[in-house]
Write an enzyme that holds these catalytic residues in place. Structure first.
Site, short mmCIF file in Angstrom:
data_model
loop_
_atom_site.label_atom_id
_atom_site.label_comp_id
_atom_site.label_asym_id
_atom_site.label_seq_id
_atom_site.Cartn_x
_atom_site.Cartn_y
_atom_site.Cartn_z
N TYR A 55 0.84 -1.19 0.00
CA TYR A 55 0.00 0.00 0.00
C TYR A 55 0.88 1.24 0.00
CZ TYR A 55 -3.75 3.22 0.73
OH TYR A 55 -4.64 4.24 0.54
N ASN B 3 -3.31 5.81 6.17
CA ASN B 3 -4.07 6.58 7.17
C ASN B 3 -4.88 5.65 8.08
OD1 ASN B 3 -6.29 5.75 5.69
ND2 ASN B 3 -6.54 7.72 4.64
N GLN C 25 12.52 14.76 12.13
CA GLN C 25 11.38 13.93 12.56
C GLN C 25 10.16 14.80 12.77
OE1 GLN C 25 11.36 10.55 12.57
NE2 GLN C 25 13.32 11.04 11.65
N HIS D 258 7.67 15.62 10.00
CA HIS D 258 6.81 14.58 9.42
C HIS D 258 5.35 14.79 9.79
CE1 HIS D 258 9.04 11.54 7.29
NE2 HIS D 258 10.00 11.53 8.21
N GLU E 218 12.37 4.61 17.96
CA GLU E 218 12.40 4.15 16.57
C GLU E 218 13.77 4.46 15.95
OE1 GLU E 218 9.86 6.45 14.10
OE2 GLU E 218 9.90 5.02 12.43
N HIS E 219 14.19 5.72 16.05
CA HIS E 219 15.51 6.15 15.56
C HIS E 219 16.34 6.62 16.73
CE1 HIS E 219 12.64 7.17 12.22
NE2 HIS E 219 13.52 6.50 11.52
N ASP F 174 16.82 7.39 6.09
CA ASP F 174 15.52 7.45 5.43
C ASP F 174 15.63 7.17 3.94
OD1 ASP F 174 14.01 8.02 7.64
OD2 ASP F 174 14.22 10.19 7.44
N GLU G 254 -0.90 -36.57 28.37
CA GLU G 254 -1.79 -35.49 27.93
C GLU G 254 -3.15 -36.03 27.47
OE1 GLU G 254 0.29 -33.03 25.05
OE2 GLU G 254 1.65 -32.22 26.59
N HIS H 26 -2.32 -39.93 19.40
CA HIS H 26 -0.93 -39.50 19.26
C HIS H 26 0.00 -40.64 19.67
CE1 HIS H 26 -2.69 -35.48 19.09
NE2 HIS H 26 -1.51 -34.93 18.88
#
Lengths: 433, 433
Positions: A130, A214, A259, A262, A327-328, A361, A415, A420
């Site tokens: 996207y 978005n 930053q 943005h 993040e950075h 970036d 079990e 099994h």
């Protein structure tokens, strides 16, 4: 003005916790609308996508014009300047080289019982990317998402990019071409995510969807998760700069603003061992905010969420950084390697004053899709691994089964999973006959 | 009776698509209840957890008894038989040895510009493992979740296991001890997930939560995702067996039943090149269903979701398998390696007739937490990677910045991100002075 904190202050811990827990994002309630859109696309396919594109993007399409033709892409790409093209190609080459090193090896071995064990990696067959339209339509994000997919070996890579009023971004189309994208559709919003996940008459479904968007796109990705894989749901961008006093205040001011520009919800933080230097950086920010094109956005982000934190030493800085899990993370100190080894939780680290975050970036090589909102504590940036999956392999021999089978039978019985146990026992009995 | 399909039949494609798209799971609407429970635990901490545990598990706790003491764990572990203990230890050793090979290497290199690039892996600091109570309280799942976390280097590993009416499963506690779990809490449900994600006075919050659970647990994991990392939300178990005619029908019948006995929603499929053999397997299943302890569950799963599919050859089998993307894939054919290389989408592959799937559930070594519901198209089973995250690293030199910085500036300008470009330009100008 951003906040100024000092770790010596009595109220520091309380103020730092407030800073950490600041709610920076409004989450508009769009889930109901998105559910309806997805149901509509599932029910009516192309017709629904076309109708919604006409409504939201003021663009009238037909099944034949949903997808860009090669000629149309050629025409858009021809509009790109030579300088922009060369920059995109340099970025693509560096991103490709970095990500090529992420391809993991298959493993296969025989253990001491004679059992053969291992695993094998394979690519997702089809992926969808996207790409937002309008202001946030970044060609660099196309490279950062598409190149790892192609490096992983994804055979079919489709992108959707809304083109409100039919206006395309030539750089996005060129980035897609450089990255090797196979199909480009001029649609967006939740309807594009639904079309990628469930398919329509014209758009074949994919197995994995990545890319930013978005609130509608994010809600749609959450809803189709399970039917397809998705990448993280990214929040507003963040940077933490850790600096000693031996830096140019203006450089760090620009890094913080890169930053902040943005998004008003972005967060730019400076931790410094030199409180006076911290004030100088804040002053340099103020000066830059007088002229920056995006000064409204960057200024709001800096005022509402920015902070300058003075600490006693770099160990304290590292400890705070690990609580922030940025993040950075930019380390503008004399020995960034030493500090880096103490900063465990971070999406991406930029070492030394010659490595502004903006390099990462675009052209550094590492991915710029990174964990936000403290999620670097438990997650990683986008990589080739996001487009691969692992199949484990096991092959018993009669001897290996004889050796380890009885323990499996014992555990199955404990079990209460009788079949099994019997599936192992039947084979063991045949060996003992 | 399961369905019988033959790829030669005119209606095969339609019936196969129906089989693929069968809805096997009811999703009860518990999201509202779960939201309330999480809000309550966030607001009231221990008090809420204790109240909910009293209500749902009929167990009265205090902040001091939420957590098992070492003495209590000792006492429960002492109840385990030597045979069960030895089987758990063998399983743990094999799982540990397999997963130890998954630890990825850090990478660091210098590129042709002189830029240093790379990445570094680090463990999640604290993880929580949800262990179901009651019937589905499987010690093997404790090993499969806890061992990868500890191999990854998770420092603090907490488990929550509900103990309705105060009745513990000694095998679960022993498995936790063998796996190196640090804290065990006798709580369950959405309240346990909320306590792990947000913390209480007694329980410190974790960064990642894994482990299976009922609809309430699954809904709670979805809700806390973002605050913490989670593993996949697993659906009902599945097996696909691909077999030629040269197999013991009873062995394969037991393999099919070993999935079917898990859950009425489980799905067991057989694809065979020998239609007559397929009928024999179905007959063997019927015979086993007369005596199996869990015949009600296994019978319902086989009747409602089971299928025997006859195909012309193994290439056709592989193509169908890739559309199914099975959680477990058993290849009981003369050359399982050759067939395996064509089966791209599968969580785990079991090669040859001496490798019943149940071996993989317990002692094979690979993880038994695997992607269900066709998600092997885009995801992998649990591994050490789920408890690690990657930090990317970049360090420019002045020379490297001179070489690639201008391209970053160009792209920043093309994206109208002025401060990004200026943060590079300021440094380039300093170099040119």
């Amino acid at each position: 003005m951003p906040q100024f904190l000092n770790s010596k202050d009595a109220d520091f811990e309380a103020r730092f916790v407030d800073l950490l827990s600041m709610k920076r994002e409004d989450s508009p309630e769009v889930d109901g609308i998105v559910a309806d859109i997805i149901a509509d696309v599932r029910a009516r396919g192309d017709a629904a996508v076309i109708e919604l594109t006409s409504k939201f993007d003021r663009l009238d399409l037909t099944p034949d014009t949903l997808r860009y033709t090669t000629d149309e892409i050629d025409a858009e790409c021809a509009k790109v300047s030579d300088a922009d093209r060369a920059a995109l190609e340099l970025a693509a080459d560096r991103i490709r080289a970095y990500h090529a090193r992420q391809i993991p090896d298959d493993q296969r071995w025989t253990d001491e019982t004679g059992a053969e064990l291992g695993w094998r990696w394979s690519a997702v067959s089809a992926a969808g990317l996207y790409v937002p339209g309008g202001l946030a339509s970044y060609p660099s994000s196309v490279l950062m998402n598409a190149i790892p997919a192609k490096v992983a070996g994804v055979e079919r890579l489709a992108i959707t990019v809304p083109t409100p009023d039919g206006i395309a971004n030539p750089l996005v189309l060129l980035a897609a071409r450089i990255a090797g994208v196979d199909e480009i559709y001029r649609i967006g919003g939740a309807q594009a995510v639904a079309a990628l996940a469930y398919g329509t008459e014209t758009i074949a479904p994919v197995d994995k969807i990545t890319g930013p968007g978005n609130a509608f796109v994010a809600a749609a990705k959450r809803r189709v998760f399970g039917k397809v894989g998705i990448d993280m749901i990214a929040g507003p961008s963040e940077i933490l700069v850790i600096a000693d006093g031996d830096n140019d205040p203006d450089w760090l001011a620009l890094d913080l603003m890169s930053q902040a520009e943005h998004d008003e919800s972005a967060q730019s933080l400076l931790i410094t061992t030199d409180e006076v230097f911290g004030r100088k950086v804040a002053q340099a920010v103020d000066e830059r905010l007088e002229t920056l094109e995006r000064r409204e956005i960057a200024g709001a982000s800096w005022r509402d969420f920015g902070a300058v934190i003075a600490v006693a030493d770099l160990d304290e800085a590292a400890a705070l950084s690990n609580r922030i899990a940025p993040e950075h993370l930019e380390l503008c100190v004399a020995d960034p390697e030493a500090l880096s080894s103490k900063c465990i939780h971070a999406g991406a680290i930029f070492l030394g004053q010659w490595t502004p975050e903006a390099i990462g970036d675009y052209v550094g090589g590492p991915n710029h899709v990174l964990p936000t909102a403290r999620s670097a504590r438990f997650s990683s940036g986008l990589s080739v691994m996001d487009f691969l999956k692992r199949t484990t392999l096991a092959r018993m021999t009669p001897a290996a089964l004889s050796e380890i089978g009885p323990a499996a039978e014992t555990l199955a019985i404990s079990e209460s999973l009788e079949a099994h146990g019997l599936s192992v026992r039947a084979r063991l009995d045949a060996l003992n006959d």
